[in-house]
Motif scaffolding. Structure first.
Motif, PDB file in Angstrom:
ATOM      1  N   SER A 182       0.836  -1.209   0.000  1.00 25.68           N
ATOM      2  CA  SER A 182       0.000   0.000   0.000  1.00 25.68           C
ATOM      3  C   SER A 182       0.866   1.253   0.000  1.00 25.68           C
ATOM      4  CB  SER A 182      -0.937   0.003   1.207  1.00 25.68           C
ATOM      5  OG  SER A 182      -0.201   0.067   2.419  1.00 25.68           O
ATOM      6  N   THR A 204       2.525   1.490  -3.603  1.00 27.47           N
ATOM      7  CA  THR A 204       1.541   1.729  -4.665  1.00 27.47           C
ATOM      8  C   THR A 204       0.904   3.112  -4.538  1.00 27.47           C
ATOM      9  OG1 THR A 204       1.069  -0.642  -4.654  1.00 27.47           O
ATOM     10  CG2 THR A 204      -0.477   0.786  -5.805  1.00 27.47           C
ATOM     11  N   ALA A 205       0.533   3.468  -3.316  1.00 28.67           N
ATOM     12  CA  ALA A 205      -0.090   4.779  -3.118  1.00 28.67           C
ATOM     13  C   ALA A 205       0.876   5.914  -3.436  1.00 28.67           C
ATOM     14  CB  ALA A 205      -0.599   4.890  -1.685  1.00 28.67           C
ATOM     15  N   THR A 206       2.165   5.701  -3.159  1.00 24.40           N
ATOM     16  CA  THR A 206       3.153   6.736  -3.481  1.00 24.40           C
ATOM     17  C   THR A 206       3.306   6.900  -4.990  1.00 24.40           C
ATOM     18  OG1 THR A 206       4.361   6.202  -1.451  1.00 24.40           O
ATOM     19  CG2 THR A 206       5.517   7.477  -3.128  1.00 24.40           C
ATOM     20  N   LEU A 207       3.391   5.781  -5.712  1.00 17.96           N
ATOM     21  CA  LEU A 207       3.582   5.842  -7.158  1.00 17.96           C
ATOM     22  C   LEU A 207       2.369   6.407  -7.874  1.00 17.96           C
ATOM     23  CD1 LEU A 207       5.381   2.426  -7.754  1.00 17.96           C
ATOM     24  CD2 LEU A 207       6.387   4.717  -7.898  1.00 17.96           C
ATOM     25  N   THR A 208       1.164   6.082  -7.393  1.00 24.94           N
ATOM     26  CA  THR A 208      -0.061   6.534  -8.069  1.00 24.94           C
ATOM     27  C   THR A 208      -0.606   7.835  -7.502  1.00 24.94           C
ATOM     28  OG1 THR A 208      -1.481   5.226  -6.588  1.00 24.94           O
ATOM     29  CG2 THR A 208      -0.684   4.151  -8.601  1.00 24.94           C
ATOM     30  N   GLY A 209      -0.183   8.178  -6.286  1.00 24.01           N
ATOM     31  CA  GLY A 209      -0.715   9.371  -5.640  1.00 24.01           C
ATOM     32  C   GLY A 209      -2.135   9.207  -5.160  1.00 24.01           C
ATOM     33  N   SER A 210      -2.612   7.966  -5.052  1.00 19.04           N
ATOM     34  CA  SER A 210      -3.999   7.706  -4.663  1.00 19.04           C
ATOM     35  C   SER A 210      -4.037   6.694  -3.512  1.00 19.04           C
ATOM     36  CB  SER A 210      -4.796   7.156  -5.854  1.00 19.04           C
ATOM     37  OG  SER A 210      -6.071   6.708  -5.446  1.00 19.04           O
ATOM     38  N   TRP A 211      -4.646   7.099  -2.404  1.00 12.49           N
ATOM     39  CA  TRP A 211      -4.789   6.149  -1.292  1.00 12.49           C
ATOM     40  C   TRP A 211      -5.830   5.080  -1.601  1.00 12.49           C
ATOM     41  CZ3 TRP A 211      -9.740   6.213   0.429  1.00 12.49           C
ATOM     42  CH2 TRP A 211     -10.480   7.396   0.314  1.00 12.49           C
ATOM     43  N   VAL A 267      -6.109   3.465  -4.509  1.00 17.48           N
ATOM     44  CA  VAL A 267      -5.329   2.408  -5.156  1.00 17.48           C
ATOM     45  C   VAL A 267      -4.471   1.686  -4.127  1.00 17.48           C
ATOM     46  CG1 VAL A 267      -3.602   1.912  -6.924  1.00 17.48           C
ATOM     47  CG2 VAL A 267      -5.326   3.676  -7.336  1.00 17.48           C
ATOM     48  N   GLY A 268      -3.964   2.429  -3.140  1.00 15.59           N
ATOM     49  CA  GLY A 268      -3.170   1.822  -2.092  1.00 15.59           C
ATOM     50  C   GLY A 268      -3.956   0.816  -1.278  1.00 15.59           C
TER      51      GLY A 268
END
Length: 429
Positions: free
Chosen positions: A172, A175-182, A184-185
């Motif tokens: 999480s 993934t959340a860092t790469l996408t900027g979305s919690w 998706v995390g």
């Protein structure tokens, strides 16, 4: 020649006497706490006032502080605890169970007396902060415990909760860092928990490997893998790979303004609200739906379930995977809701405490949740006492959750019977 009189069968009703089964575990446990109160409150008495603060700065509705005399309060508390112990002993003598409300009342009275003793002459006891910290620390425990209940109700011992939490936390964060979305995390954390559960299910259900051994190996594997990836990947560029967006607080209008419980329950992030929903769904699904009936049947009597057409191993496989998704969601709370970044072994054994909550809660989702809240409360209590300047050693309070865990696993809290087929592989004849 005399003829014998015909034998007339006795037509009087047969009365079956109900065997009396007396359990003295509750009054014995109560008695231990009464003895502890006598030693703590009277061998080490504390004189002075203790203040309980129910409102914080910014609360819409303010409540007055409650100030009590510490020594007088401990006397009253000890007497009330002794009375409840006597009533519990009377219930046991009459072969009746001690009601759950009495256990809760006993715990609340003891804790009130303990906080009054510990807070004498110190800073006010922040009641709202104490409860808020309890919820915060309990979130991953509750998700882990719910995953454990689902898995073990289906007959698979889930020792890998620790690995599922840790995998969810790592994936999480990245993934959340790469996408900027919690969002998706959170989804990625659930997938990570499912992948760990896939391995557990494949080896324990298909290849009949001992379930406890598989769980322990998975915990070690995930711990080593995430530690290696953290050192080699995340630590190399933390701003790009290990700086996930934090979950925002979503206060519920009106409800969040209720004194004390409003801020504790209704001014939280999305993952706490998902926790409330998950508790209800697992309880309702387990005991009120066809899915729950099938799951419990393969965990209690897989042969009988097989004869009525239930795919025992298939049911177990998919529900172990579901349990991993639930536990993985709890792992995401470490990085997206609490700490804000991943670090080595950040779950710190909480998966094992969640497993103890499953046993403590007797494989029931509601009771397991209450057990998880108890562990969270014990963990937060040492933080609050140290802030207040209490004389209680912080090391003693820090070990309290693990002492409770040992008692839970040892079964000293009461009779704990696992599902009959829990841990037993099913081989179709």
């Amino acid at each position: 020649m005399s003829t014998a009189a015909p034998v007339v069968p006795d037509s009087s009703p047969i009365v079956l006497e109900k065997a009396e089964i007396r359990s003295w575990k509750a009054p014995i446990a109560f008695g231990i706490f009464v003895l502890l109160s006598l030693i703590l409150f009277f061998a080490f008495p504390r004189h002075g006032d203790a203040t309980f603060r129910f409102s914080e700065a910014g609360d819409a509705i303010k409540l007055a502080n409650l100030t009590v005399d510490a020594f007088a309060t401990t006397i009253v508390v000890t007497v009330l605890l002794a009375v409840l112990t006597a009533v519990s002993a009377w219930f046991s003598w009459r072969a009746r169970k001690t009601p759950i409300w009495m256990v809760v009342l006993f715990a609340l009275i003891f804790m009130f007396g303990f906080l009054a003793w510990a807070g004498s002459g110190q800073l006010p006891v922040p009641v709202t902060g104490l409860l808020l910290g309890t919820i915060t620390l309990s979130v991953p425990l509750v998700f882990g415990a719910l995953g454990g209940v689902i898995s073990e109700r289906g007959g698979v011992v889930n020792v890998a909760i620790e690995g599922q939490l840790l995998a969810g936390a790592f994936v999480s964060a990245m993934t959340a860092t790469l996408t900027g979305s919690w969002v998706v995390g959170l989804l990625a954390a659930m997938i990570a928990g499912v992948l760990v559960s896939f391995v557990l299910a494949a080896f324990s259900i298909k290849y009949l490997v001992d379930q406890v051994i598989v769980g322990v190996v998975l915990n070690v594997l995930v711990t080593g893998l995430t530690s290696f990836l953290y050192s080699q990947v995340l630590a190399a560029d933390p701003s790009r790979l290990n700086h996930p967006p934090r979950l925002p607080n979503w206060p519920i209008p009106i409800l969040s303004d209720i004194p004390v419980i409003g801020k504790v329950l209704f001014d939280q992030t999305i993952i706490e609200y998902l926790m409330y929903i998950a508790i209800f769904l697992v309880w309702f699904g387990l005991f009120k739906t066809r899915w729950g009936l099938r799951l419990r049947s393969v965990g209690e009597h897989p042969e009988a379930a097989d004869t009525v057409g239930i795919n025992v191993n298939g049911t177990r496989f998919w529900n172990v995977s579901l349990a991993g998704a639930v536990a993985g969601l709890g792992g995401a709370y470490f990085t997206l809701g609490s700490v804000g970044a991943f670090s080595k072994e950040m779950t710190a054994g909480q998966g094992f405490i969640a497993l103890a909550a499953v046993i403590f809660g007797r494989w029931d989702p509601i009771r397991a949740t209450l057990a998880a809240l108890l562990f969270g409360f014990a963990s937060n209590l040492q933080n609050v006492l140290s802030i207040m300047g209490s004389p209680v050693p912080s090391e003693f309070m820090l070990m309290l959750p693990y002492v409770i865990t040992i008692f839970a696993v040892a079964g000293l809290v009461g009779l704990s019977r696992a599902p009959a087929a829990d841990g037993k592989p099913y081989i179709k004849s």
